[in-house]
Design an enzyme around this catalytic site. Structure first.
Site, PDB file in Angstrom:
ATOM      1  N   CYS A  20      66.653  57.288  19.901  1.00 48.82           N
ATOM      2  CA  CYS A  20      67.848  57.920  20.466  1.00 48.82           C
ATOM      3  C   CYS A  20      68.014  57.562  21.936  1.00 48.82           C
ATOM      4  O   CYS A  20      67.349  58.136  22.807  1.00 48.82           O
ATOM      5  CB  CYS A  20      67.751  59.441  20.301  1.00 48.82           C
ATOM      6  SG  CYS A  20      69.144  60.310  21.025  1.00 48.82           S
TER       7      CYS A  20
ATOM      8  N   CYS B  68      69.251  60.409  24.218  1.00 52.59           N
ATOM      9  CA  CYS B  68      68.228  61.424  24.518  1.00 52.59           C
ATOM     10  C   CYS B  68      67.196  60.900  25.519  1.00 52.59           C
ATOM     11  O   CYS B  68      66.778  61.618  26.421  1.00 52.59           O
ATOM     12  CB  CYS B  68      67.460  61.827  23.263  1.00 52.59           C
ATOM     13  SG  CYS B  68      68.488  62.068  21.825  1.00 52.59           S
ATOM     14  N   ASP B  69      66.759  59.660  25.341  1.00 50.18           N
ATOM     15  CA  ASP B  69      65.563  59.185  26.049  1.00 50.18           C
ATOM     16  C   ASP B  69      65.823  58.062  27.052  1.00 50.18           C
ATOM     17  O   ASP B  69      64.918  57.706  27.812  1.00 50.18           O
ATOM     18  CB  ASP B  69      64.525  58.684  25.024  1.00 50.18           C
ATOM     19  CG  ASP B  69      64.121  59.789  24.053  1.00 50.18           C
ATOM     20  OD1 ASP B  69      64.106  60.957  24.466  1.00 50.18           O
ATOM     21  OD2 ASP B  69      63.824  59.479  22.887  1.00 50.18           O
TER      22      ASP B  69
END
Ligand code: NAP
Length: 316
Positions: A146, A149-150
């Protein structure tokens, strides 16, 4: 990984519904909107993020009516729209379903049991793993599925993206704005992604492509430091430095809970007819969990509408 968005989750008032929808992605939310407008008492059960996988996408450019919108914004609009017409939402994970009788029974992790005449499976899919050495070992230590997200953990660092589909190329473009360099490793010499996305990626100076190659190992000490690349034509192995590996090699359907009752293909994608009906009476499947030729927000939403209009026949 995923951000939780539980704002406005209302607890269902009772346990008996006309329609229960499992999963609040675009397919489920669209079905909810249509079912609620048909004045059916509708409940959506969602274990994590309202909106589903699109909340993990930075930009959406191919949902008609929005030239550019973030995945989260589009998801929020879907949720708001379904809620506006009276859909009930509950943040509960479905752990068991009895789908074979006239009355469907759905049990959740909170110990609740809900019943309905109709169930729509809209459980979506999860990213497929590569299945190579180091992938599990370095999860959250440089291996990610992701970018939204990261990605921010890799400011000015070199990254590898694996895959050649829409997800890999779109997320490589997103990551190129954060990372020093993004190397897309693809097992063929042609991308599968939409042409417009390919053209954009090819123009970005810090996106590199390594063709005809797969990642055969992810290595490092405390976090990812390199991948071993294997050229699939020559068999040659090369160590390639990177601080992170973002893996986009396809999807695994979330059909575990129903696969013994509802017919699926060999990969677990649920088989439906053109009305989105499964082989079990009163059970529908929509969106990414369904065997389909195209997995887009627009097709998931269309699936939901078709299912909800068809299921009205159970309430005539
Ligand atoms: P995908 O379209 O199935 O692409 C997976 C990619 O990974 C392919 O390029 C495939 O190579 C490669 N691959 C598969 N297994 C591999 C392995 N073991 N090792 C190395 N490479 C491997 O998956 P996706 O990109 O996640 O997309 C899933 C669905 O969502 C698609 O229908 C896609 O169109 C849709 N989607 C749409 C959008 C959008 O509309 N904006 C965005 C994201 C996703 P080959 O090409 O050789 O098969």
């Amino acid at each position: 990984m995923a951000m939780f968005n539980l704002s406005g989750m209302s607890k269902p008032k009772d346990n008996v519904y006309d329609v229960i929808i499992v999963g609040a992605g675009p397919g489920g939310l669209s079905a909810a909107l249509y079912a609620a407008r048909a004045r059916l008492k509708t409940l959506i059960l969602e274990r994590a993020t309202e909106g589903g996988q699109i909340t993990l996408t930075n930009t959406v450019e191919d949902y008609p009516g929005f030239v550019l919108i973030t995945g989260q914004e589009l998801a929020d609009k879907f949720v708001e729209h379904a809620r506006e017409f009276g859909t009930n939402f509950a943040n509960e994970e479905v752990v068991e379903m009895d789908l074979t009788g006239e009355v469907k029974r759905v049990k959740t992790d909170l110990g609740n049991e809900y019943t309905s005449k109709v169930v729509i499976i809209s459980t979506g899919s999860n990213p497929k793993k590569l299945g190579v050495q180091g992938e599990d070992e370095f999860a959250n230590k440089g291996v990610s599925y992701c970018a939204v997200c990261d990605g921010s953990f890799f400011k000015d660092k070199p990254l590898v993206v694996v895959g050649g589909g829409d997800s890999a190329v779109e997320e490589a473009i997103y990551l190129s704005k954060i990372a020093s360099r993004v190397t897309v490793v693809h097992r063929r010499d042609k991308l599968r992604a939409q042409k417009i996305v390919q053209e954009r990626a090819f123009k970005i100076p810090n996106i590199k492509f390594i063709w005809n190659s797969v990642v055969s190992e992810i290595g490092g000490n405390n976090s990812v430091e390199y991948v071993t690349l294997k050229n699939v034509k020559t068999g040659e192995l090369t160590k390639y430095s990177t601080s992170g590996v973002f893996i986009y090699v396809g999807l695994v359907p979330n059909s575990e809970l129903v696969k013994d009752v509802v017919k699926t293909d060999e990969h677990g994608f649920i088989l439906t007819n053109e009305h989105m009906e499964t082989n079990v009476k009163g059970v529908y499947a929509v969106g990414d969990v369904r065997k389909t030729v195209l997995r887009q927000v627009v097709t998931a939403a269309a699936d939901g509408a078709i299912a909800a209009v068809d299921l009205i026949k159970y309430f005539d």
